[in-house]
Each structure stands twice: as structure tokens, then as C-alpha cells.
Design a protein around this motif. Structure first.
Motif, PDB file in Angstrom:
ATOM      1  N   GLY A 124     -78.951 -15.350  14.518  1.00  0.00           N
ATOM      2  CA  GLY A 124     -78.323 -14.080  14.195  1.00  0.00           C
ATOM      3  C   GLY A 124     -76.828 -14.050  14.437  1.00  0.00           C
ATOM      4  N   LEU A 125     -76.333 -14.939  15.299  1.00  0.00           N
ATOM      5  CA  LEU A 125     -74.911 -14.899  15.649  1.00  0.00           C
ATOM      6  C   LEU A 125     -74.004 -15.383  14.528  1.00  0.00           C
ATOM      7  CD1 LEU A 125     -74.757 -16.023  19.396  1.00  0.00           C
ATOM      8  CD2 LEU A 125     -73.816 -13.913  18.424  1.00  0.00           C
ATOM      9  N   GLU A 126     -74.505 -16.231  13.640  1.00  0.00           N
ATOM     10  CA  GLU A 126     -73.638 -16.751  12.583  1.00  0.00           C
ATOM     11  C   GLU A 126     -73.021 -15.622  11.765  1.00  0.00           C
ATOM     12  OE1 GLU A 126     -73.536 -20.026   8.947  1.00  0.00           O
ATOM     13  OE2 GLU A 126     -75.388 -19.720  10.082  1.00  0.00           O
ATOM     14  N   ALA A 127     -73.828 -14.579  11.469  1.00  0.00           N
ATOM     15  CA  ALA A 127     -73.337 -13.457  10.660  1.00  0.00           C
ATOM     16  C   ALA A 127     -72.271 -12.640  11.393  1.00  0.00           C
ATOM     17  CB  ALA A 127     -74.501 -12.545  10.264  1.00  0.00           C
ATOM     18  N   VAL A 128     -72.213 -12.747  12.717  1.00  0.00           N
ATOM     19  CA  VAL A 128     -71.220 -12.000  13.494  1.00  0.00           C
ATOM     20  C   VAL A 128     -69.820 -12.581  13.271  1.00  0.00           C
ATOM     21  CG1 VAL A 128     -70.580 -11.217  15.821  1.00  0.00           C
ATOM     22  CG2 VAL A 128     -72.991 -11.360  15.166  1.00  0.00           C
ATOM     23  N   GLY A 129     -69.759 -13.840  12.844  1.00  0.00           N
ATOM     24  CA  GLY A 129     -68.460 -14.450  12.548  1.00  0.00           C
ATOM     25  C   GLY A 129     -67.757 -14.937  13.797  1.00  0.00           C
ATOM     26  N   GLU A 130     -66.437 -14.859  13.789  1.00  0.00           N
ATOM     27  CA  GLU A 130     -65.649 -15.436  14.884  1.00  0.00           C
ATOM     28  C   GLU A 130     -65.871 -14.678  16.185  1.00  0.00           C
ATOM     29  OE1 GLU A 130     -61.364 -17.006  14.573  1.00  0.00           O
ATOM     30  OE2 GLU A 130     -61.157 -15.042  15.563  1.00  0.00           O
ATOM     31  N   VAL A 131     -66.206 -15.429  17.232  1.00  0.00           N
ATOM     32  CA  VAL A 131     -66.426 -14.876  18.567  1.00  0.00           C
ATOM     33  C   VAL A 131     -65.865 -15.869  19.582  1.00  0.00           C
ATOM     34  CG1 VAL A 131     -68.502 -13.549  17.959  1.00  0.00           C
ATOM     35  CG2 VAL A 131     -68.715 -15.957  18.672  1.00  0.00           C
ATOM     36  N   MET A 132     -65.943 -15.495  20.848  1.00  0.00           N
ATOM     37  CA  MET A 132     -65.594 -16.423  21.914  1.00  0.00           C
ATOM     38  C   MET A 132     -66.855 -16.749  22.708  1.00  0.00           C
ATOM     39  SD  MET A 132     -64.836 -16.779  25.423  1.00  0.00           S
ATOM     40  CE  MET A 132     -63.933 -15.442  26.208  1.00  0.00           C
ATOM     41  N   ALA A 133     -67.193 -18.039  22.796  1.00  0.00           N
ATOM     42  CA  ALA A 133     -68.343 -18.511  23.567  1.00  0.00           C
ATOM     43  C   ALA A 133     -67.858 -18.925  24.944  1.00  0.00           C
ATOM     44  CB  ALA A 133     -69.000 -19.687  22.855  1.00  0.00           C
ATOM     45  N   LEU A 134     -68.568 -18.494  25.979  1.00  0.00           N
ATOM     46  CA  LEU A 134     -68.163 -18.790  27.355  1.00  0.00           C
ATOM     47  C   LEU A 134     -69.342 -19.354  28.133  1.00  0.00           C
ATOM     48  CD1 LEU A 134     -66.012 -16.556  29.704  1.00  0.00           C
ATOM     49  CD2 LEU A 134     -68.091 -17.647  30.547  1.00  0.00           C
ATOM     50  N   THR A 135     -69.144 -20.520  28.709  1.00  0.00           N
ATOM     51  CA  THR A 135     -70.123 -21.127  29.605  1.00  0.00           C
ATOM     52  C   THR A 135     -69.387 -21.531  30.872  1.00  0.00           C
ATOM     53  OG1 THR A 135     -71.433 -21.948  27.741  1.00  0.00           O
ATOM     54  CG2 THR A 135     -71.821 -22.974  29.874  1.00  0.00           C
ATOM     55  N   ARG A 136     -70.001 -21.273  32.028  1.00  0.00           N
ATOM     56  CA  ARG A 136     -69.316 -21.557  33.275  1.00  0.00           C
ATOM     57  C   ARG A 136     -70.294 -22.037  34.342  1.00  0.00           C
ATOM     58  NH1 ARG A 136     -66.350 -17.294  36.485  1.00  0.00           N
ATOM     59  NH2 ARG A 136     -66.449 -19.054  37.913  1.00  0.00           N
ATOM     60  N   ASN A 137     -69.746 -22.591  35.380  1.00  0.00           N
ATOM     61  CA  ASN A 137     -70.458 -22.812  36.623  1.00  0.00           C
ATOM     62  C   ASN A 137     -69.577 -22.286  37.750  1.00  0.00           C
ATOM     63  OD1 ASN A 137     -68.590 -24.995  37.191  1.00  0.00           O
ATOM     64  ND2 ASN A 137     -69.866 -26.350  35.936  1.00  0.00           N
TER      65      ASN A 137
END
Length: 353
Positions: free
Chosen positions: A60-73
Motif C-alpha cells: 500500500g505504501l507505493e501509492a503514497v509516493g515519496e516518503v522518508m523511511a526511518l530505521t534505528r537502533n
């Protein structure tokens, strides 16, 4: 585990109002709760609980278009701006293989999800936030000005949970509960034999699992022809060399539920206190250098010749961040990356753990 009485949702929201600029991770630590509990306290007041159905989320996220993905520890934050495309779904492993957003996901770890709206002046910041059973963040998706709000709202509605209570059940992680797993009886000879017969870097995890070794135990045991200890400043030195020479690298930051990868050159490297930051157009990285306890250069055989990684570990032996020279399957390692890795300042290796 901390047995203090936890604050109520109302008390959590009041603390948030009193500390509007404090980062969620810092405020939750101050309150003695997990970050998931902090977010859950706002259900119905800026947050909506969503089901952590990873495959439905990714498609479903593909249709949202440009976003910022965040992964952390605990020690590194990895942020990439791009589109969730080239999605590979799976119940045990899922992947996003886009040009900018490149993820390896372990869906069974994802336990809680929320769609969050946070007012910042006249602006409303929207994000999807996902947590493991211990309430630790595994992955977040932040909307950008170019994002499709319609597609986002449609996705949130499709993932909406019937449970909108402002609390979550939290279970300690294996490490907190003392569940470190079975002790290894692997010999150095067995490790070195299996290591020497690797033909792909992806076989490394299976080897560790078979031998019941942690990654750091293995690099400490295997011998300096395969792994050697570097000065703790080696990561900062590598960043500056790579930026100055335009050398494309791969940078991995992960936790139990998600690994996020940057592939490409880096340009803007900015130290700030204990942090070293990469502040490029579509890639931001924030790394706590004071959390780095050991840095190893690690050499693994593959069918295309050996490849070399830099791996930084914290005081608990957990890997904070990992780097390779950028390469594609079927290609040999970049000579300039190998030269850099092999010439960073070394220090004597400790006795095998």
C-alpha cells in the motif's frame, strides 16, 4: 526489569505537553516506559492504532509516493527519502528493493503499529510507526510534502485496528529476560573451516546459527586473516575518506525487525558532539560514536572473491552499523574500498570471547 508503577495514559500525555520538544525515545526513557506506550497513550488524540500487517503495508505504501523511511537502533538512526517500490512480500522475510528505499524486514517481530499526527506550528506531521513486543521502534514512515495524503489515509483506514485503547501490553526482549540462548561449543578450527568455505555473504548468518555464535564472538575467534580490530575512530575516518573521494558505499543500520540500507556516495559529513552525521539530499545518518566499543574489519570469501566489511559494536556486543563498498552480485569488490579498509588504523585484537 523495572518494576515501578507506570504512568497512566493521562500522565503520559501531560508529560508530552510539558516537554513538546523532547524526542519520543528520550521522553519514554525518562518516564520509564517504552516508546510504543508513549505513542499508544495518544490513541484517539493524534494517534490511531493500526494492524502491523507488513505485506499489506508495503504494497500500500507505493501509492503514497515519496516518503522518508526511518530505521534505528540505540546508537544509529538511518533515514532515506524515496518510494517504496520493488516490494517482495513474505511472512518470514519481506524486502523493499527500490533505488533509495532498500529494506530487509522480519514481519514476525512487528507487534504494534500506529498512524500518528503531530502538530508543528501550522503544519501537521504524519507518520506510520511500528514497534516490537518490547515496545522498541522497528520502523517508521514519515510523510513528505510530495506524499499522497489520499493514498496515505486510504492505507491507514485499511490497516485500522478495532482496538483503540490507549495502552499496549509490553513483553521484555530475550536479552532483557535473560534469554541469551544456548552456549556455543564451536572450535576455532571448525569456525575457520566453515568460514573459508563461504561462497556468499548471505551464508554468514546461517553459519553463526549452526555454530551458536554471535557475530562478535565469531570475529573475535576467527583469526586476523579474516577479521582484525580497528581503532574506534575508523568509522569517522572512513566517512571522511569516502566523502572526499566520492567512493560509493553501502551502509546498514538495523534492529530485530528491520534492516535499512543506503547504497551510493556520501557528501556532507558533519560531526556534532558525540554524533557523526551524514546530511545528504536523500540520506541522513546519525551515529553515536561514543557508543562504539569495537570496530572490526571483516573479510568474507565469496564466489566473486573476498569482500570486506567494517562493523561497529556497542559494549553489549550488538552491532550498531555495518559498511561495505558498493557492489552488485557477480562483481568483485572495489579496489579503493578494499585498500581503505585494509589501511585504517589497527589495534591488537583481544583474546577470543
Amino acid at each position: 526489569m523495572d518494576q515501578r508503577v507506570k504512568p497512566s495514559p493521562e500522565e503520559i500525555r501531560r508529560a508530552r505537553e510539558e516537554n513538546p520538544k523532547m524526542r519520543e525515545r528520550d521522553l519514554s526513557a525518562q518516564l520509564g516506559i517504552s516508546e510504543a506506550e508513549l505513542v499508544a497513550a495518544h490513541c484517539g488524540i493524534g494517534a490511531v492504532r493500526v494492524e502491523p500487517r507488513v505485506n499489506d503495508l508495503l504494497t500500500g505504501l507505493e501509492a503514497v509516493g515519496e516518503v522518508m523511511a526511518l530505521t534505528r537502533n540505540e546508537s544509529a538512526v538511518h533515514e532515506k527519502i524515496g518510494i517504496y517500490d520493488k516490494v517482495v512480500t513474505g511472512n518470514h522475510n519481506a524486502m523493499v528493493l527500490g533505488e533509495n528505499i532498500d529494506l530487509r524486514i522480519f514481519p514476525k517481530v512487528w507487534a504494534h503499529g500506529f498512524a500518528v499526527e503531530k502538530r508543528d506550528g501550522d503544519e501537521i506531521r504524519r507518520s506510520l510507526q511500528f514497534f516490537d513486543a518490547a515496545g522498541e521502534a522497528v520502523h517508521k514512515v514519515h510523510l513528505k510534502p510530495a506524499s499522497s495524503l489520499y493514498a496515505y489515509q486510504k492505507l491507514v483506514a485499511s490497516l485500522g485496528s478495532s482496538n483503540q485503547e490507549p495502552t499496549v501490553a509490553i513483553f521484555p526482549s530475550a536479552a532483557e529476560a535473560g534469554g541469551e540462548g544456548q552456549a556455543s561449543v564451536a572450535s576455532i578450527d571448525d569456525l575457520r573451516d566453515r568460514w573459508s568455505r563461504l561462497t556468499d555473504v548471505h551464508q554468514f548468518f546461517g553459519m553463526l546459527k549452526t555454530l551458536k555464535l554471535s557475530r562478535r564472538e565469531a570475529v573475535r575467534m576467527v583469526g586476523q586473516d579474516y577479521a582484525w580490530l580497528l581503532d574506534n575512530d575508523a568509522v569517522s575516518a572512513m566517512f571522511h575518506h569516502a566523502a572526499a573521494g566520492g567512493m560509493p558505499i553501502m551502509c546498514f543500520v538495523g534492529n530485530r525487525g528491520c534492516i535499512q540500507i543506503h547504497s551510493g556516495s556520501i557528501k556532507s559529513v558533519k560531526p556534532m558532539g558525540p554524533w557523526i552525521n551524514v546530511l545528504d539530499e536523500t540520506f541522513h545518518l546519525h551515529l553515536r560514536t561514543d557508543h562504539i566499543h569495537e570496530v572490526w574489519a571483516v573479510r568474507k570469501p565469496t564466489k566473486d572473491g573476498h569482500v570486506t566489511s567494517l562493523e561497529a559494536y556497542d559494549a553489549n556486543g550488538s552491532m550498531i552499523i555495518q559498511f561495505f563498498g558498493k557492489r552488485h552480485e557477480g562483481e568483485g569488490e572495489r579496489e579503493e574500498w578494499r585498500f581503505l579498509a585494509e589501511n585504517l588504523p589497527r589495534i591488537p585484537s583481544p583474546t577470543a570471547a
